[in-house]
Scaffold this active site. Structure first.
Site, PDB file in Angstrom:
ATOM      1  N   ASP A 148       0.828  -1.215   0.000  1.00 34.26           N
ATOM      2  CA  ASP A 148       0.000   0.000   0.000  1.00 34.26           C
ATOM      3  C   ASP A 148       0.860   1.263   0.000  1.00 34.26           C
ATOM      4  O   ASP A 148       2.087   1.187   0.036  1.00 34.26           O
ATOM      5  CB  ASP A 148      -0.927  -0.073   1.233  1.00 34.26           C
ATOM      6  N   ASP A 150     -10.078   3.664  -3.557  1.00 33.13           N
ATOM      7  CA  ASP A 150     -10.805   2.467  -3.099  1.00 33.13           C
ATOM      8  C   ASP A 150     -12.206   2.356  -3.689  1.00 33.13           C
ATOM      9  O   ASP A 150     -12.898   3.350  -3.879  1.00 33.13           O
ATOM     10  CB  ASP A 150     -10.934   2.481  -1.576  1.00 33.13           C
TER      11      ASP A 150
HETATM   12  C1  GLA Z   1      -5.982   1.477   1.399  1.00 34.13           C
HETATM   13  C2  GLA Z   1      -6.151   0.452   0.278  1.00 34.13           C
HETATM   14  C3  GLA Z   1      -7.286  -0.487   0.638  1.00 34.13           C
HETATM   15  C4  GLA Z   1      -6.975  -1.189   1.951  1.00 34.13           C
HETATM   16  C5  GLA Z   1      -6.731  -0.166   3.043  1.00 34.13           C
HETATM   17  C6  GLA Z   1      -6.206  -0.807   4.312  1.00 34.13           C
HETATM   18  O1  GLA Z   1      -7.069   2.313   1.480  1.00 34.13           O
HETATM   19  O2  GLA Z   1      -6.398   1.088  -0.937  1.00 34.13           O
HETATM   20  O3  GLA Z   1      -7.504  -1.437  -0.394  1.00 34.13           O
HETATM   21  O4  GLA Z   1      -5.856  -2.012   1.787  1.00 34.13           O
HETATM   22  O5  GLA Z   1      -5.783   0.816   2.650  1.00 34.13           O
HETATM   23  O6  GLA Z   1      -5.993   0.125   5.340  1.00 34.13           O
END
Ligand code: GLA
Length: 409
Positions: free
Chosen positions: A157, A212
Site C-alpha cells: 500500500d 478504493d
Molecule cells: C488502502 C487500500 C485499501 C486497503 C486499506 C487498508 O485504502 O487502498 O484497499 O488495503 O488501505 O488500510
C-alpha cells in the site's frame, strides 16, 4: 587437496554470490511467470476491514474450498491491513499476538494444505493506512520474513509515504522479494496516483488504477479528506489503460464487492465488467455466509473463462448510447466476449445486428466480422445457447444489469 577443494568451493560460492548480485542489479525487477492470467482469490478488507484474525482466515480457506470457489479458480487467501503486531528488538515484524496466536507460518501452512495460496499486506511508508508498522526502511527484512512464512502474494500500500517516489519505493520491495528468493506476486496499491501502469509492468504483477472501491453501483462516497468510488465510477476510470494489461501485468480496478449488499443484478454487472476488464478477481465478501445468488455469480465458470482467457487482452467499450454500453473482449481462438451493460434509468431494449457492425480491435487487431464468419452465441448468465450471429440479437435488459455473450467460431 582439502585446501584446493575449499578454495574451489569458495570460488564457486563467490561467483554465485557475484552473479546473483549482478542479476539483482541488472533486473532489479519482478519474478517472471507469475499471474499469467489475472490473479483470483479473496481479501479481507472490503468486508472485515481491521477485524482480522487467524480463525477468520482459516474458515475462509475452508469456505473457498467448500463453496466451489477453489474449483472455479480462486487461489489466494489474502489478509489485508491490521494483522501486524510490533517489530521485535532486531526489527523483525511480528503478527498481532492476540489475533494470530499461532503465528503466520502456521496459518500459511493451513492455507497451503488446502491447495490454496497465502497473501499478506504491507505498506511502502512508515505506517500502513490502518496505522500498523509499514515496511519503509525494513523492505529486505520484511521480504525475508514473508518468504520464511510461505507468503505467495504481497499487497503493498501507499499510505504515509512522504518524500518517497512510487516507482523507486515499489522497485525496492520488488528487489527485496527477489533477494528473498520466493516467487511472491507483488500487488502495487498506489491508487493510480503516479501512473503505475507505466512502470508497474516491470515491478509487479498488478497495480491499482484508482482509489478504493465503495459498495455501491453508482455513487461516490465522500470521507472528507478522501473519496471512494462505486462500481460504475471505477469502470469509467479504466479508460485509456488497456494497452498496459497482459499476461503477468494487470490493471487492478480494486477488489470485488459481490455479496456485500448490492442488488443481485448489480453484483452480476460488477462481476461481468471485471471479467471483461481482465481484472484480478479478488472476492471481498464473507465466504462463510454466502447465499446461492452470490455463489452463482462468483463461480460462473463461463464468465471466469472470459476473465482468465490466456491472451490476457483487456476488453474495451465499443459504443455507448443513453446509458446502454456495448463492450467487447477478444478471446483466444478468434472468439469474442460481448457485453451489453444497461446503466441507464430504466429497462432498455438492445438490438444488435452483427452483420452490419464489423468490429476491429485497434490494439490487438482482432476482428469480429459476422458477414465473413458466423459465430455461435452462448448466453453466459442464462447458461444456454442463443443462436448465431446470422440473426439480429434482441434482448431487454433491466436497469443496472447486463447481457453477457460469448461468440465462438
Ligand atoms: C488502502 C487500500 C485499501 C486497503 C486499506 C487498508 O485504502 O487502498 O484497499 O488495503 O488501505 O488500510
Amino acid at each position: 587437496m582439502k585446501k584446493l577443494f575449499s578454495l574451489l568451493t569458495l570460488l564457486i560460492l563467490s561467483t554465485g554470490a557475484f552473479s546473483q548480485g549482478n542479476n539483482y542489479a541488472q533486473n532489479y525487477s519482478k519474478f517472471n511467470g507469475l499471474a499469467l492470467t489475472p490473479p483470483m482469490g479473496w481479501n479481507s478488507w472490503n468486508k472485515f476491514a481491521c477485524n482480522v484474525n487467524e480463525q477468520l482466515i482459516r474458515e475462509t480457506a475452508d469456505a473457498m474450498v467448500a463453496s466451489g470457489m477453489k474449483d472455479a479458480g480462486y487461489t489466494y487467501v489474502n489478509i489485508d491491513d491490521c494483522w501486524h503486531g510490533q517489530r521485535d528488538s532486531l526489527g523483525f515484524i511480528q503478527p498481532d499476538p492476540e489475533r494470530f496466536p499461532s503465528g503466520m507460518k502456521a496459518l500459511a501452512d493451513y492455507v497451503h494444505a488446502k491447495g490454496l495460496k497465502f497473501g499478506i499486506y504491507s505498506d511502502a511508508g512508515s505506517q500502513t493506512c490502518g496505522g500498523r508498522p509499514g515496511s519503509r526502511g525494513y523492505e529486505f527484512q520484511d521480504a525475508q520474513t514473508y518468504a520464511s512464512w510461505g507468503v505467495d502474494y504481497l499487497k503493498y500500500d501507499w499510505c504515509n509515504t512522504e518524500g518517497l517516489k512510487a516507482e523507486g519505493a515499489y522497485m525496492t520491495m520488488a528487489a527485496a522479494l527477489q533477494k528473498a528468493e520466493r516467487p511472491i506476486v507483488l500487488s502495487i496499491c498506489e491508487w493510480g496516483n503516479d501512473k503505475p501502469w507505466e512502470w508497474g509492468p516491470k515491478v509487479g504483477q498488478l497495480w491499482r488504477t484508482t482509489g478504493d472501491i465503495y459498495n455501491c453501483f453508482d455513487c461516490i462516497e465522500d470521507h472528507g479528506t478522501w473519496q471512494s468510488f462505486g462500481v460504475m465510477q471505477i469502470l469509467d476510470k479504466q479508460e485509456g489503460l488497456r494497452q498496459y494489461a497482459g499476461p503477468g501485468q494487470w490493471n487492478d480496478p480494486d477488489m470485488l464487492e459481490v455479496g456485500n449488499g448490492m442488488a443481485v443484478n448489480e453484483d452480476r454487472a460488477h462481476f461481468t465488467m471485471w471479467s471483461m476488464l481482465a481484472a484480478p478477481l479478488i472476492a471481498g465478501n464473507d465466504l462463510r455466509h454466502m447465499n446461492k445468488e452470490t455463489i452463482d455469480i462468483l463461480t460462473n465458470k463461463e464468465a471466469i473463462a472470459v476473465n482468465q482467457d490466456k491472451l490476457g487482452i483487456q476488453g474495451f467499450k465499443h459504443s455507448s448510447k443513453d446509458g446502454l454500453e456495448t463492450w467487447l473482449k477478444p478471446l483466444a481462438g478468434g472468439n469474442w466476449a460481448v457485453v451489453f451493460l444497461n446503466r441507464g434509468d430504466g429497462p432498455q431494449k438492445v438490438e444488435f445486428d452483427w452483420k452490419i457492425n464489423p468490429i476491429t480491435d485497434e490494439l490487438s487487431k482482432a476482428e469480429l466480422n459476422a458477414s465473413k464468419t458466423t459465430y455461435k452465441i452462448r448466453n453466459v448468465w442464462e447458461k444456454k445457447a442463443a443462436g448465431t450471429t446470422a440473426k439480429i440479437f434482441k434482448a431487454e435488459i433491466p436497469k443496472n444489469d447486463v447481457v453477457m455473450l460469448v461468440l465462438s467460431k
